[in-house]
Design an enzyme around this catalytic site. Structure first.
Site, PDB file in Angstrom:
ATOM      1  N   LYS A  35       0.827  -1.215   0.000  1.00  0.00           N
ATOM      2  CA  LYS A  35       0.000   0.000   0.000  1.00  0.00           C
ATOM      3  C   LYS A  35       0.862   1.265   0.000  1.00  0.00           C
ATOM      4  O   LYS A  35       1.816   1.375   0.763  1.00  0.00           O
ATOM      5  CB  LYS A  35      -0.886  -0.006   1.250  1.00  0.00           C
ATOM      6  CG  LYS A  35      -1.920   1.080   1.288  1.00  0.00           C
ATOM      7  CD  LYS A  35      -3.316   0.487   1.435  1.00  0.00           C
ATOM      8  CE  LYS A  35      -4.396   1.522   1.383  1.00  0.00           C
ATOM      9  NZ  LYS A  35      -4.653   2.101   0.090  1.00  0.00           N
ATOM     10  N   GLY A  40       6.252   0.638   5.973  1.00  0.00           N
ATOM     11  CA  GLY A  40       7.160  -0.318   5.322  1.00  0.00           C
ATOM     12  C   GLY A  40       7.326  -0.041   3.840  1.00  0.00           C
ATOM     13  O   GLY A  40       8.428  -0.116   3.295  1.00  0.00           O
ATOM     14  N   CYS A  41       6.232   0.310   3.184  1.00  0.00           N
ATOM     15  CA  CYS A  41       6.272   0.565   1.738  1.00  0.00           C
ATOM     16  C   CYS A  41       7.027   1.846   1.429  1.00  0.00           C
ATOM     17  O   CYS A  41       7.737   1.931   0.427  1.00  0.00           O
ATOM     18  CB  CYS A  41       4.854   0.594   1.173  1.00  0.00           C
ATOM     19  SG  CYS A  41       3.979  -0.971   1.416  1.00  0.00           S
ATOM     20  N   THR A  42       6.893   2.834   2.294  1.00  0.00           N
ATOM     21  CA  THR A  42       7.634   4.086   2.129  1.00  0.00           C
ATOM     22  C   THR A  42       9.125   3.824   2.291  1.00  0.00           C
ATOM     23  O   THR A  42       9.932   4.248   1.459  1.00  0.00           O
ATOM     24  CB  THR A  42       7.144   5.134   3.151  1.00  0.00           C
ATOM     25  OG1 THR A  42       5.753   5.368   2.916  1.00  0.00           O
ATOM     26  CG2 THR A  42       7.916   6.436   3.021  1.00  0.00           C
ATOM     27  N   GLY A  45      10.483   1.944  -0.760  1.00  0.00           N
ATOM     28  CA  GLY A  45      10.625   2.839  -1.907  1.00  0.00           C
ATOM     29  C   GLY A  45      11.817   3.774  -1.757  1.00  0.00           C
ATOM     30  O   GLY A  45      12.562   4.014  -2.714  1.00  0.00           O
TER      31      GLY A  45
END
EC number: 1.11.1.24
Length: 150
Positions: A35, A40-42, A45
């Protein structure tokens, strides 16, 4: 699917339309994440962003894929200055192709979601490596080391 050609697919991307076959001749890193704008995704990235020049020097292209909308991706990409495209897989086309949708536990409930996974497709369009159930910390460096070994 490992060591097999990846079927061509198209998805909306933050720079227009992404078509897998247009990346023949380059190494393609496709990372799936759950998401936009979650911790975690930030972090994931940002780690790919920070190593981006090293990937570029190896003729490698990075794309991130989630089920978020293009509008969400555009905000996420702009906020964290990601130099690579994010692909909107709202219909789970690529998610199905790479088999990354799993049942996961969230706050004690079962939910369908993307299992954090990364795939490397070589310059001939063949899947040469995959990581599933990825732990964010150090992952971009691990992928970079693999690309260097090709």
């Amino acid at each position: 699917m490992l060591n097999q050609p990846v079927p061509d697919f198209e998805l909306p991307s933050t720079s227009g339309q992404f078509k897998l076959s247009e990346f023949l001749g380059k190494t393609l890193i496709v990372y799936f994440y759950p998401k936009d704008a979650t911790p975690g995704c930030t972090t994931q990235g940002m780690q790919f962003r920070d190593r981006y020049p090293e990937f570029q020097a190896l003729n490698a292209v990075i794309v991130g894929i989630s089920r978020d909308t293009l509008k969400s991706h555009e905000k996420f990409k702009a906020k964290f200055e990601f130099p690579f495209d994010l692909l909107a897989d709202t219909d789970e086309l690529a998610c199905s192709l790479f088999n990354v949708i799993k049942m996961k536990k969230m706050y004690g409930k079962e939910v369908r979601g993307i299992e954090r996974s990364t795939f490397v497709i070589d310059s001939s369009g063949k899947l040469v490596h995959e990581w599933r159930g990825v732990k964010v910390e150090g992952h971009a460096a691990e992928v970079l080391d693999f690309i260097k070994s090709l």
